[in-house]
Design a protein around this motif. Structure first.
Motif, PDB file in Angstrom:
ATOM      1  N   VAL A 158       0.848  -1.200   0.000  1.00 27.80           N
ATOM      2  CA  VAL A 158       0.000   0.000   0.000  1.00 27.80           C
ATOM      3  C   VAL A 158       0.878   1.243   0.000  1.00 27.80           C
ATOM      4  O   VAL A 158       0.641   2.193  -0.763  1.00 27.80           O
ATOM      5  N   PHE A 159       1.898   1.258   0.848  1.00 28.67           N
ATOM      6  CA  PHE A 159       2.830   2.387   0.904  1.00 28.67           C
ATOM      7  C   PHE A 159       3.543   2.565  -0.431  1.00 28.67           C
ATOM      8  O   PHE A 159       3.693   3.691  -0.927  1.00 28.67           O
ATOM      9  N   LEU A 160       3.986   1.450  -1.031  1.00 32.23           N
ATOM     10  CA  LEU A 160       4.668   1.520  -2.323  1.00 32.23           C
ATOM     11  C   LEU A 160       3.740   2.061  -3.399  1.00 32.23           C
ATOM     12  O   LEU A 160       4.159   2.876  -4.241  1.00 32.23           O
ATOM     13  N   ALA A 161       2.461   1.639  -3.392  1.00 36.58           N
ATOM     14  CA  ALA A 161       1.507   2.142  -4.372  1.00 36.58           C
ATOM     15  C   ALA A 161       1.289   3.641  -4.207  1.00 36.58           C
ATOM     16  O   ALA A 161       1.202   4.385  -5.200  1.00 36.58           O
ATOM     17  N   LEU A 165       2.124   6.440  -7.035  1.00 33.53           N
ATOM     18  CA  LEU A 165       1.111   7.384  -7.497  1.00 33.53           C
ATOM     19  C   LEU A 165       1.572   8.823  -7.312  1.00 33.53           C
ATOM     20  O   LEU A 165       1.328   9.682  -8.182  1.00 33.53           O
ATOM     21  N   MET A 166       2.236   9.100  -6.184  1.00 30.63           N
ATOM     22  CA  MET A 166       2.760  10.450  -5.958  1.00 30.63           C
ATOM     23  C   MET A 166       3.828  10.795  -6.988  1.00 30.63           C
ATOM     24  O   MET A 166       3.846  11.911  -7.531  1.00 30.63           O
ATOM     25  N   LEU A 167       4.733   9.849  -7.279  1.00 28.77           N
ATOM     26  CA  LEU A 167       5.770  10.089  -8.278  1.00 28.77           C
ATOM     27  C   LEU A 167       5.165  10.305  -9.663  1.00 28.77           C
ATOM     28  O   LEU A 167       5.618  11.169 -10.431  1.00 28.77           O
ATOM     29  N   ARG A 168       4.125   9.518  -9.983  1.00 29.58           N
ATOM     30  CA  ARG A 168       3.463   9.700 -11.280  1.00 29.58           C
ATOM     31  C   ARG A 168       2.813  11.065 -11.369  1.00 29.58           C
ATOM     32  O   ARG A 168       2.895  11.747 -12.404  1.00 29.58           O
TER      33      ARG A 168
END
Length: 224
Positions: A158-161, A165-168
């Motif tokens: 969940v943290f990685l997702a 998403l923030m990086l995208r």
């Protein structure tokens, strides 16, 4: 090129999945049947499957390693190594090898009077490479049918997702603010160059046409 692209992406995906599968914690419900210590050679490339504790030199060619033997509920045997990870990778910060060995020995049982435990570990078991998963903890459970929820893995993905998403989102904003305007200006500049080139070609065709018309006026004139 399309096949090369998808092959490359598939290889990258397999490497990432394999890395996470090896590194993230896994849980087995087992019955401990024994422990032993054995000297292992660390001189070939399979050294990557063994831990490198901070108090041991990477130049060692062999050392004694503790092992924990266990049996799953379906009767399948499994052997875990019991090594400290120290401050090295993966970051489990395991320093209690001796304590874990004592807990494992205290939980040794037989099939007639079983004691079930959940072993948290990382790594893979491969008989051809002599690799063993490294046991991180051993805890007693009520029975072999207990349900283990991998909370750490759930929170990790969940943290990685969220991070992805923030990086995208940051990339899209950067592209919208910095890259797209530059590309738009380049497109407009190219269109302007094409327009000027088209106008110059039209002008050249007009000059050539007038020149041909002027030559045509001389064809009908009589020679003196």
């Amino acid at each position: 090129m399309r096949y090369v692209k998808w092959t490359f992406l598939t290889v990258i995906a397999l490497i990432v999945v394999g890395f996470f599968h090896y590194t993230l914690p896994q849980h087995d419900v087992v019955r401990v049947v024994g422990t032993y210590q054995e000297r292992q050679d660390l001189s070939d490339w399979t050294r990557i499957f063994w831990a490198t504790p901070d108090d041991q030199s990477t130049g060692l060619i062999n050392r004694d390693v503790q092992f924990i033997q266990a049996v799953k509920a379906n009767g399948k045997e499994v052997v875990y190594r019991n090594e400290d990870t120290g401050w090295n990778w993966p970051p489990y910060f395991k320093f209690d090898t001796a304590n874990l060995l004592a807990r494992a020995q205290d939980m040794i049982s037989t099939s007639d009077n079983p004691k079930w435990a959940v072993v948290t570990h990382y790594g893979w078991r491969n008989i051809y490479f002599s690799s063993f998963p490294n046991a991180i903890s051993i805890k007693p459970v009520a029975g072999p049918d207990v349900t283990i929820i991998p909370w750490f893995n759930i929170f990790f993905f969940v943290f990685l997702a969220v991070i992805l998403l923030m990086l995208r989102r940051m990339w899209l904003q950067f592209r919208e603010r910095s890259i797209d305007p530059v590309l738009e200006d380049m497109g407009e500049a190219w269109d302007s160059v094409e327009d000027r080139a088209g106008a110059a070609a039209t002008e050249a065709r007009g000059v050539w046409g007038r020149f041909k018309a002027w030559l045509g006026t001389w064809r009908g004139k009589p020679r003196v």
